[in-house]
Design a protein around this motif. Structure first.
Motif, PDB file in Angstrom:
ATOM      1  N   LYS A   1       8.137   3.450   7.796  1.00  0.00           N
ATOM      2  CA  LYS A   1       7.607   3.136   6.473  1.00  0.00           C
ATOM      3  C   LYS A   1       8.773   2.762   5.560  1.00  0.00           C
ATOM      4  O   LYS A   1       9.873   3.316   5.666  1.00  0.00           O
ATOM      5  CB  LYS A   1       6.883   4.343   5.861  1.00  0.00           C
ATOM      6  CG  LYS A   1       5.849   5.007   6.753  1.00  0.00           C
ATOM      7  CD  LYS A   1       4.628   4.142   6.979  1.00  0.00           C
ATOM      8  CE  LYS A   1       3.546   4.928   7.731  1.00  0.00           C
ATOM      9  NZ  LYS A   1       2.366   4.073   8.029  1.00  0.00           N
ATOM     10  N   HIS A   2       8.533   1.807   4.658  1.00  0.00           N
ATOM     11  CA  HIS A   2       9.491   1.606   3.571  1.00  0.00           C
ATOM     12  C   HIS A   2       9.528   2.899   2.747  1.00  0.00           C
ATOM     13  O   HIS A   2       8.512   3.592   2.625  1.00  0.00           O
ATOM     14  CB  HIS A   2       9.062   0.450   2.682  1.00  0.00           C
ATOM     15  CG  HIS A   2       8.887  -0.857   3.399  1.00  0.00           C
ATOM     16  ND1 HIS A   2       9.900  -1.457   4.116  1.00  0.00           N
ATOM     17  CD2 HIS A   2       7.808  -1.680   3.495  1.00  0.00           C
ATOM     18  CE1 HIS A   2       9.459  -2.593   4.619  1.00  0.00           C
ATOM     19  NE2 HIS A   2       8.188  -2.753   4.270  1.00  0.00           N
ATOM     20  N   VAL A   3      10.687   3.224   2.164  1.00  0.00           N
ATOM     21  CA  VAL A   3      10.838   4.530   1.511  1.00  0.00           C
ATOM     22  C   VAL A   3      11.476   4.398   0.131  1.00  0.00           C
ATOM     23  O   VAL A   3      12.514   3.753  -0.032  1.00  0.00           O
ATOM     24  CB  VAL A   3      11.692   5.490   2.370  1.00  0.00           C
ATOM     25  CG1 VAL A   3      11.814   6.848   1.688  1.00  0.00           C
ATOM     26  CG2 VAL A   3      11.094   5.656   3.753  1.00  0.00           C
ATOM     27  N   PHE A   4      10.835   5.017  -0.862  1.00  0.00           N
ATOM     28  CA  PHE A   4      11.393   5.225  -2.196  1.00  0.00           C
ATOM     29  C   PHE A   4      11.738   6.707  -2.295  1.00  0.00           C
ATOM     30  O   PHE A   4      10.878   7.567  -2.066  1.00  0.00           O
ATOM     31  CB  PHE A   4      10.353   4.846  -3.264  1.00  0.00           C
ATOM     32  CG  PHE A   4      10.709   5.282  -4.659  1.00  0.00           C
ATOM     33  CD1 PHE A   4      11.344   4.405  -5.531  1.00  0.00           C
ATOM     34  CD2 PHE A   4      10.407   6.561  -5.120  1.00  0.00           C
ATOM     35  CE1 PHE A   4      11.660   4.796  -6.825  1.00  0.00           C
ATOM     36  CE2 PHE A   4      10.723   6.962  -6.409  1.00  0.00           C
ATOM     37  CZ  PHE A   4      11.350   6.080  -7.262  1.00  0.00           C
TER      38      PHE A   4
ATOM     39  N   VAL B   1       0.601  -3.745  -5.909  1.00  0.00           N
ATOM     40  CA  VAL B   1       0.770  -2.443  -5.266  1.00  0.00           C
ATOM     41  C   VAL B   1      -0.466  -1.591  -5.540  1.00  0.00           C
ATOM     42  O   VAL B   1      -0.992  -1.582  -6.653  1.00  0.00           O
ATOM     43  CB  VAL B   1       2.059  -1.725  -5.741  1.00  0.00           C
ATOM     44  CG1 VAL B   1       2.044  -1.521  -7.238  1.00  0.00           C
ATOM     45  CG2 VAL B   1       2.258  -0.412  -5.022  1.00  0.00           C
ATOM     46  N   THR B   2      -0.949  -0.895  -4.507  1.00  0.00           N
ATOM     47  CA  THR B   2      -2.106  -0.016  -4.616  1.00  0.00           C
ATOM     48  C   THR B   2      -1.764   1.343  -4.034  1.00  0.00           C
ATOM     49  O   THR B   2      -1.198   1.433  -2.935  1.00  0.00           O
ATOM     50  CB  THR B   2      -3.313  -0.594  -3.846  1.00  0.00           C
ATOM     51  OG1 THR B   2      -3.638  -1.876  -4.378  1.00  0.00           O
ATOM     52  CG2 THR B   2      -4.524   0.324  -3.969  1.00  0.00           C
ATOM     53  N   ILE B   3      -2.073   2.407  -4.760  1.00  0.00           N
ATOM     54  CA  ILE B   3      -1.867   3.767  -4.252  1.00  0.00           C
ATOM     55  C   ILE B   3      -3.032   4.096  -3.325  1.00  0.00           C
ATOM     56  O   ILE B   3      -4.175   4.185  -3.760  1.00  0.00           O
ATOM     57  CB  ILE B   3      -1.783   4.776  -5.400  1.00  0.00           C
ATOM     58  CG1 ILE B   3      -0.639   4.420  -6.351  1.00  0.00           C
ATOM     59  CG2 ILE B   3      -1.596   6.199  -4.860  1.00  0.00           C
ATOM     60  CD1 ILE B   3      -0.598   5.243  -7.631  1.00  0.00           C
ATOM     61  N   VAL B   4      -2.728   4.258  -2.042  1.00  0.00           N
ATOM     62  CA  VAL B   4      -3.790   4.490  -1.058  1.00  0.00           C
ATOM     63  C   VAL B   4      -3.785   5.907  -0.500  1.00  0.00           C
ATOM     64  O   VAL B   4      -4.747   6.318   0.159  1.00  0.00           O
ATOM     65  CB  VAL B   4      -3.687   3.480   0.111  1.00  0.00           C
ATOM     66  CG1 VAL B   4      -3.847   2.052  -0.392  1.00  0.00           C
ATOM     67  CG2 VAL B   4      -2.368   3.643   0.879  1.00  0.00           C
TER      68      VAL B   4
ATOM     69  N   ARG C   1       0.860  -1.192   0.000  1.00  0.00           N
ATOM     70  CA  ARG C   1       0.000   0.000   0.000  1.00  0.00           C
ATOM     71  C   ARG C   1       0.892   1.236   0.000  1.00  0.00           C
ATOM     72  O   ARG C   1       1.619   1.495   0.951  1.00  0.00           O
ATOM     73  CB  ARG C   1      -0.923  -0.044   1.210  1.00  0.00           C
ATOM     74  CG  ARG C   1      -1.800  -1.308   1.212  1.00  0.00           C
ATOM     75  CD  ARG C   1      -2.628  -1.448   2.453  1.00  0.00           C
ATOM     76  NE  ARG C   1      -1.826  -1.481   3.669  1.00  0.00           N
ATOM     77  CZ  ARG C   1      -2.342  -1.718   4.882  1.00  0.00           C
ATOM     78  NH1 ARG C   1      -3.635  -1.925   5.029  1.00  0.00           N
ATOM     79  NH2 ARG C   1      -1.555  -1.728   5.933  1.00  0.00           N
ATOM     80  N   LEU C   2       0.803   1.989  -1.091  1.00  0.00           N
ATOM     81  CA  LEU C   2       1.750   3.068  -1.378  1.00  0.00           C
ATOM     82  C   LEU C   2       1.142   4.435  -1.115  1.00  0.00           C
ATOM     83  O   LEU C   2       0.004   4.717  -1.501  1.00  0.00           O
ATOM     84  CB  LEU C   2       2.183   2.981  -2.848  1.00  0.00           C
ATOM     85  CG  LEU C   2       3.084   4.094  -3.387  1.00  0.00           C
ATOM     86  CD1 LEU C   2       4.453   4.059  -2.714  1.00  0.00           C
ATOM     87  CD2 LEU C   2       3.229   3.967  -4.909  1.00  0.00           C
TER      88      LEU C   2
ATOM     89  N   ASP D   1       2.150   1.435   3.660  1.00  0.00           N
ATOM     90  CA  ASP D   1       3.332   0.597   3.919  1.00  0.00           C
ATOM     91  C   ASP D   1       4.607   1.235   3.387  1.00  0.00           C
ATOM     92  O   ASP D   1       5.666   1.152   3.992  1.00  0.00           O
ATOM     93  CB  ASP D   1       3.189  -0.764   3.215  1.00  0.00           C
ATOM     94  CG  ASP D   1       1.946  -1.511   3.607  1.00  0.00           C
ATOM     95  OD1 ASP D   1       1.649  -1.568   4.806  1.00  0.00           O
ATOM     96  OD2 ASP D   1       1.263  -2.034   2.706  1.00  0.00           O
ATOM     97  N   LEU D   2       4.488   1.841   2.203  1.00  0.00           N
ATOM     98  CA  LEU D   2       5.641   2.355   1.457  1.00  0.00           C
ATOM     99  C   LEU D   2       5.363   3.788   1.044  1.00  0.00           C
ATOM    100  O   LEU D   2       4.275   4.092   0.549  1.00  0.00           O
ATOM    101  CB  LEU D   2       5.880   1.478   0.213  1.00  0.00           C
ATOM    102  CG  LEU D   2       6.827   1.971  -0.871  1.00  0.00           C
ATOM    103  CD1 LEU D   2       8.246   2.104  -0.349  1.00  0.00           C
ATOM    104  CD2 LEU D   2       6.796   1.018  -2.075  1.00  0.00           C
TER     105      LEU D   2
END
Length: 382
Positions: A109-112, A47-50, A23-24, A86-87
């Motif tokens: 949070k996981h991070v990009f 992956v879903t943009i939330v 969940r992005l 999540d990310l």
């Protein structure tokens, strides 16, 4: 120099934090998110943009209209507090990367993080430190070097590693951009805020040198042209620790080109990141006839044509590199495999760019073997 991965000690923890559906949340709804990442994410299962966040209400609502399942937050801190995320994808201008990425890591949070990693060496070091701490509890980090996931770039790397080209003598990269008729935010013109061709696209070139050659940069020399805006055109070159010589040209005032050329003792290759059928491999004389040296590349190209056509039908390899990058990220979260590019990779690319700016200012070759400087990009004024 390899991408970061979960250690054995935290592998189980990393898996326990990951879900079947990632969940992005995206912070920053400008061009990078709207034109590059969101279209790519539509092609990525799992992956879903939330959630979305931007302090510009128009940008925020424009992207929210495209992401029906996403909640819109004017303040990114509210997005970080949302347990559904999540990310976090940090797609704000580079001057804000450290603030947002560090806060996301603190929120576990996981991070990009889009490139460039940060605007000072000190901030890069801070994010490297925070990312390493995060990994101890299964929090993963990745930097947005999408060209590492480009289909042709990966093929080129495999050819180099196979030894087919022999010892690499020279690598040359070129990326020029056509912004005519397109509006650009004011920060794109100012180096102090992350703008200019060197920071915007030269960072990719610096990372490509390390990625393709699996070698580090030893010295850098650069020339910059800033007649209309900061670093509108830059030429920079370097010597790698392997001995290979490399060069790059970047410009944001020309036609769009994105090419890579590699020359070794036994052969060469060239490709365009914008053309799916562009990979060409040539070899030196040896025992092969002159006819075979002409025909061989045509046979190689014909063999790769079906894959090139499939890529073209899906929008091309450059756009596809973002989808491939996100698939690798989702896969890494699910399995504990290394991320496509680590925060340390982002730090090293910034060091190269920082050295190039210093060289442009001082008119000399800059060695990277010495301790990196702690000055800001704004202080380096060619």
């Amino acid at each position: 120099m390899k991408g970061s991965g979960a250690t054995c000690a935290c592998f189980v923890t990393a898996l326990s934090r990951s879900r079947a559906e990632v969940r992005l949340g995206i912070v920053g709804c400008g061009r990078a998110a709207t034109s590059l990442h969101v279209p790519a994410l539509r092609r990525v299962p799992g992956v879903t943009i939330v959630a979305l966040s931007d302090n510009d209400e128009h940008r925020l609502q424009h992207l929210a209209a495209q992401c029906k399942a996403a909640v819109a937050f004017p303040d990114y801190r509210d997005l970080l507090a949302d347990d559904r995320v999540d990310l976090v994808a940090v797609c704000v201008p580079a001057m804000l990367h450290t603030e947002v990425a560090a806060a996301a890591l603190r929120a576990e949070k996981h991070v990009f993080i889009e490139k460039p990693l940060a605007m000072t060496q000190g901030d890069c070091d801070r994010l490297v430190h925070d990312a390493r701490l995060g990994e101890l509890s299964g929090v993963r980090s990745v930097v947005g070097f999408n060209l590492r996931s480009h289909r042709l770039v990966q093929q080129a790397k495999a050819i180099i590693q196979s030894g087919r080209l022999g010892e690499i003598e020279m690598l040359r990269t070129l990326w020029t951009a056509d912004w005519s008729g397109m509006s650009r935010p004011p920060w794109h013109h100012m180096r102090s805020q992350g703008g200019g061709a060197l920071l915007e696209i030269g960072t990719h070139q610096a990372d490509l040198w390390r990625y393709l050659l699996e070698s580090e940069v030893e010295t850098v020399q650069a020339l910059s042209r800033s007649a209309v805006f900061d670093d509108q055109t830059v030429v920079f070159l370097a010597r790698m620790t392997s001995g290979a010589l490399v060069s790059a040209g970047v410009s944001q005032r020309s036609v769009s080109q994105n090419t890579i050329e590699v020359y070794g003792e036994r052969g060469s290759l060239r490709l365009s990141c914008y053309h799916s059928d562009s990979l060409e491999v040539s070899t030196t004389g040896g025992s092969r006839s002159a006819v075979w040296r002409r025909v061989g590349p045509l046979i190689d190209r014909a063999a790769r044509l079906p894959a090139a056509l499939r890529a073209a039908r899906q929008g091309g390899d450059f756009q596809g590199s973002y989808a491939r990058e996100w698939k690798r990220i989702v896969g890494a979260l699910a399995t504990g495999r290394p991320m496509p590019a680590s925060v340390q990779d982002g730090r090293e690319a910034f060091r190269i760019v920082e050295a190039a700016l210093k060289s442009s200012q001082e008119g000399r070759i800059v060695a990277l073997s010495s301790p990196p400087g702690q000055g800001t990009i704004a202080s380096v004024m060619p």
